[in-house]
Structure formats: C-alpha cells, structure tokens
Write a protein that holds these residues in place. Structure first.
Motif, PDB file in Angstrom:
ATOM      1  N   LYS A 208      57.307 -17.355 -34.930  1.00 38.63           N
ATOM      2  CA  LYS A 208      58.502 -17.092 -35.737  1.00 38.63           C
ATOM      3  C   LYS A 208      58.401 -15.741 -36.426  1.00 38.63           C
ATOM      4  CE  LYS A 208      61.428 -19.330 -39.237  1.00 38.63           C
ATOM      5  NZ  LYS A 208      61.453 -18.264 -40.267  1.00 38.63           N
TER       6      LYS A 208
ATOM      7  N   ASP B  70      59.801  -8.815 -28.511  1.00 40.06           N
ATOM      8  CA  ASP B  70      60.798  -9.118 -27.488  1.00 40.06           C
ATOM      9  C   ASP B  70      60.465 -10.371 -26.693  1.00 40.06           C
ATOM     10  OD1 ASP B  70      62.274  -6.331 -27.561  1.00 40.06           O
ATOM     11  OD2 ASP B  70      60.125  -5.913 -27.508  1.00 40.06           O
ATOM     12  N   ILE B  71      59.181 -10.697 -26.619  1.00 38.11           N
ATOM     13  CA  ILE B  71      58.681 -11.821 -25.831  1.00 38.11           C
ATOM     14  C   ILE B  71      57.622 -12.527 -26.663  1.00 38.11           C
ATOM     15  CG2 ILE B  71      57.441 -12.481 -23.718  1.00 38.11           C
ATOM     16  CD1 ILE B  71      58.406  -9.742 -22.556  1.00 38.11           C
ATOM     17  N   VAL B  72      57.558 -13.843 -26.551  1.00 37.85           N
ATOM     18  CA  VAL B  72      56.503 -14.603 -27.221  1.00 37.85           C
ATOM     19  C   VAL B  72      55.732 -15.382 -26.168  1.00 37.85           C
ATOM     20  CG1 VAL B  72      55.985 -16.509 -28.784  1.00 37.85           C
ATOM     21  CG2 VAL B  72      57.678 -14.796 -29.443  1.00 37.85           C
TER      22      VAL B  72
ATOM     23  N   LEU C 137      63.423 -20.913 -31.360  1.00 39.37           N
ATOM     24  CA  LEU C 137      63.505 -19.452 -31.416  1.00 39.37           C
ATOM     25  C   LEU C 137      64.319 -18.902 -30.248  1.00 39.37           C
ATOM     26  CD1 LEU C 137      59.802 -18.620 -32.366  1.00 39.37           C
ATOM     27  CD2 LEU C 137      61.770 -18.890 -33.902  1.00 39.37           C
ATOM     28  N   ASP C 138      65.111 -17.893 -30.543  1.00 36.76           N
ATOM     29  CA  ASP C 138      65.923 -17.246 -29.516  1.00 36.76           C
ATOM     30  C   ASP C 138      65.153 -16.043 -28.987  1.00 36.76           C
ATOM     31  OD1 ASP C 138      67.917 -16.359 -27.858  1.00 36.76           O
ATOM     32  OD2 ASP C 138      69.130 -15.469 -29.467  1.00 36.76           O
ATOM     33  N   THR C 139      64.305 -16.281 -27.981  1.00 38.27           N
ATOM     34  CA  THR C 139      63.461 -15.212 -27.445  1.00 38.27           C
ATOM     35  C   THR C 139      63.045 -15.568 -26.017  1.00 38.27           C
ATOM     36  OG1 THR C 139      61.489 -13.858 -27.896  1.00 38.27           O
ATOM     37  CG2 THR C 139      61.290 -16.230 -28.269  1.00 38.27           C
ATOM     38  N   PHE C 140      62.555 -14.588 -25.290  1.00 38.04           N
ATOM     39  CA  PHE C 140      61.991 -14.806 -23.964  1.00 38.04           C
ATOM     40  C   PHE C 140      60.614 -15.436 -24.170  1.00 38.04           C
ATOM     41  CE2 PHE C 140      60.004 -13.936 -19.944  1.00 38.04           C
ATOM     42  CZ  PHE C 140      61.031 -13.753 -19.021  1.00 38.04           C
ATOM     43  N   VAL C 141      60.376 -16.593 -23.571  1.00 34.62           N
ATOM     44  CA  VAL C 141      59.146 -17.351 -23.832  1.00 34.62           C
ATOM     45  C   VAL C 141      58.269 -17.419 -22.584  1.00 34.62           C
ATOM     46  CG1 VAL C 141      58.177 -19.520 -24.663  1.00 34.62           C
ATOM     47  CG2 VAL C 141      60.411 -18.752 -25.495  1.00 34.62           C
TER      48      VAL C 141
ATOM     49  N   VAL D 210      58.832 -12.855 -33.861  1.00 33.36           N
ATOM     50  CA  VAL D 210      60.234 -12.648 -33.482  1.00 33.36           C
ATOM     51  C   VAL D 210      60.978 -11.930 -34.606  1.00 33.36           C
ATOM     52  CG1 VAL D 210      62.425 -13.806 -32.956  1.00 33.36           C
ATOM     53  CG2 VAL D 210      60.306 -14.588 -31.886  1.00 33.36           C
ATOM     54  N   GLU D 211      60.742 -12.361 -35.844  1.00 32.70           N
ATOM     55  CA  GLU D 211      61.383 -11.711 -36.988  1.00 32.70           C
ATOM     56  C   GLU D 211      60.927 -10.265 -37.133  1.00 32.70           C
ATOM     57  OE1 GLU D 211      60.263 -14.328 -40.129  1.00 32.70           O
ATOM     58  OE2 GLU D 211      61.892 -15.775 -39.725  1.00 32.70           O
TER      59      GLU D 211
ATOM     60  N   PRO E  41      59.045  -2.701 -24.557  1.00 31.72           N
ATOM     61  CA  PRO E  41      59.134  -4.015 -25.192  1.00 31.72           C
ATOM     62  C   PRO E  41      57.746  -4.556 -25.516  1.00 31.72           C
ATOM     63  CG  PRO E  41      59.691  -4.183 -22.868  1.00 31.72           C
ATOM     64  CD  PRO E  41      59.489  -2.731 -23.153  1.00 31.72           C
TER      65      PRO E  41
END
Length: 222
Positions: free
Chosen positions: A134, A142-144, A173-177, A137-138, A122
């Motif tokens: 953004k 996997d992580i921001v 955003l739909d991500t692990f932050v 992620v696009e 990842p």
C-alpha cells in the motif's frame, strides 16, 4: 506507461559461485525462456542485464542485489544502483519496497520519484506485506510484486508463495500485480493468475540448476 504483458516472467539468475553466473550463459538462458513463451525476464546485475538486452526484445525487469552494512535491504538498495540498472538496458527497475531501514538515508518515495523523473522508467516494488504494498503504491510504484514475502523478519514464518497477500493486493490496490516467490510448478503459476495476478515470476523452478541438483543430491545420498 507499463509496457509489460500479462503472463509468465522468468527470473534468470545464478549464484555468484556458480559457473552459470556468466553474462553469456545468463543471456542464453533468457533467450531460451523467451523462445518458449516468457513475456519478460527478470535479471540481476548491470553486466547480466546488458548481455540479455543484446539477445531479447521482451521487457527486462532489472535489479542489482547488493549487501550494504547497516541495512537488510539488498534488492537495488539505492538510486545509484537503480541508475546503473537503467543504463544497462532494463525497462523496469525492481527495488526493495519493504519498510526496513534503507542505506544512505534515502527514502523510498524519493527513489521512486527520481527513477521516474530522471531515468524515465517504471518501478516494480518488491514487498513482503500488504502495508508495504500500500505504501509503495502511494509512493508512486507502478508494479507491486510479492517477491519478499517470507524473506524478511516480518514474514520469516510465512513460507511463499503468499497467496493471501496476493489476494489482498489484488482486491484492495489498483496496480499491476506480480506474484513472485515459491512458484514451483505450472499449476502454481496458473493459480497465481487465477487469483488475479497480472503476471507471475518463476525463477528457481525453471533456471535454478544449482539448487535443484543439490536438493536431488542431498535427498538421494541421505
């Protein structure tokens, strides 16, 4: 699949000219962090990652800082560096995901794809702005992490931690932050998690002996 627990991640790094910049010492610092509750560690350079991998079982976020002429990107700037970090034992590869010019004409989306397809790891995108987050992620990150907020030309007048940036990433955003940068107390780490971060990275405030002692020395002697 991100095998990264929520909670405290400790960045175990030291300046190149410090006596602490030794694989054995870095691995001991990492082990001490894990013994006292760190759910993961963030480690720079393949040599240090390899040493830490022998001491801890928690996930390692690996990176390789390299200064390359013609580019301001220095956190794992190319796929070559990512591959070396992976080979050393990192579980997650951290890369600069700002919109700055990358060396070797590599594109962020291509590096992320190669890391996924060839290395099977990842990717943590170190960003400075929401636009960069953004795009990352696009592009498949996997992580921001808010790692580079305050450290780029676009954010040079914005001292970390980036609370507003963190909040916007969490909301939009739909991500692990991961909140990283400028966390200097347990209270600030708790605030990051309360704002919605899945994890928080603390470095200098825990492991930055060189910088911490220098700051005390300069204030006391002036």
């Amino acid at each position: 699949m991100i095998n990264l627990p929520k909670g405290l991640i400790v960045s175990c790094q030291a300046p190149v000219n410090s006596p602490l910049h030794d694989p054995y010492i870095i691995s001991a610092i990492a082990q001490a962090a894990v013994n006292n509750g760190a759910v993961a560690v963030r480690i720079d350079t393949p040599n240090h990652i390899n040493a830490v991998r022998e001491k801890v079982q928690v996930p390692i976020i690996g990176l390789w800082k390299q200064v390359i002429a013609g580019s301001d990107v220095y956190i794992t700037p190319s796929y070559y560096h990512a591959a070396a970090v992976s080979e050393a034992g990192a579980d997650i590869i951290a890369i600069d995901a700002t919109n700055r010019t990358r060396p070797y004409d590599e594109k962020l989306i291509d590096i992320i794809a190669r890391i996924h397809e060839t290395l099977g790891k990842p990717v943590m995108a170190d960003v400075d702005t929401f636009e960069a987050a953004k795009f990352a992620v696009e592009a498949g990150a996997d992580i921001v992490g808010t790692t580079l907020y305050g450290y780029t030309a676009a954010t040079k007048n914005c001292p970390p931690p980036g609370w507003e940036l963190l909040t916007k990433i969490v909301e939009k955003l739909d991500t692990f932050v991961i909140c990283e940068g400028g966390i200097s107390s347990p209270q600030m780490a708790k605030k990051a998690l309360d704002l919605g971060a899945d994890a928080v990275v603390v470095g200098t405030a825990i492991t930055g002996i060189d910088l911490l002692v220098r700051s005390y020395h300069q204030l006391i002697d002036n």
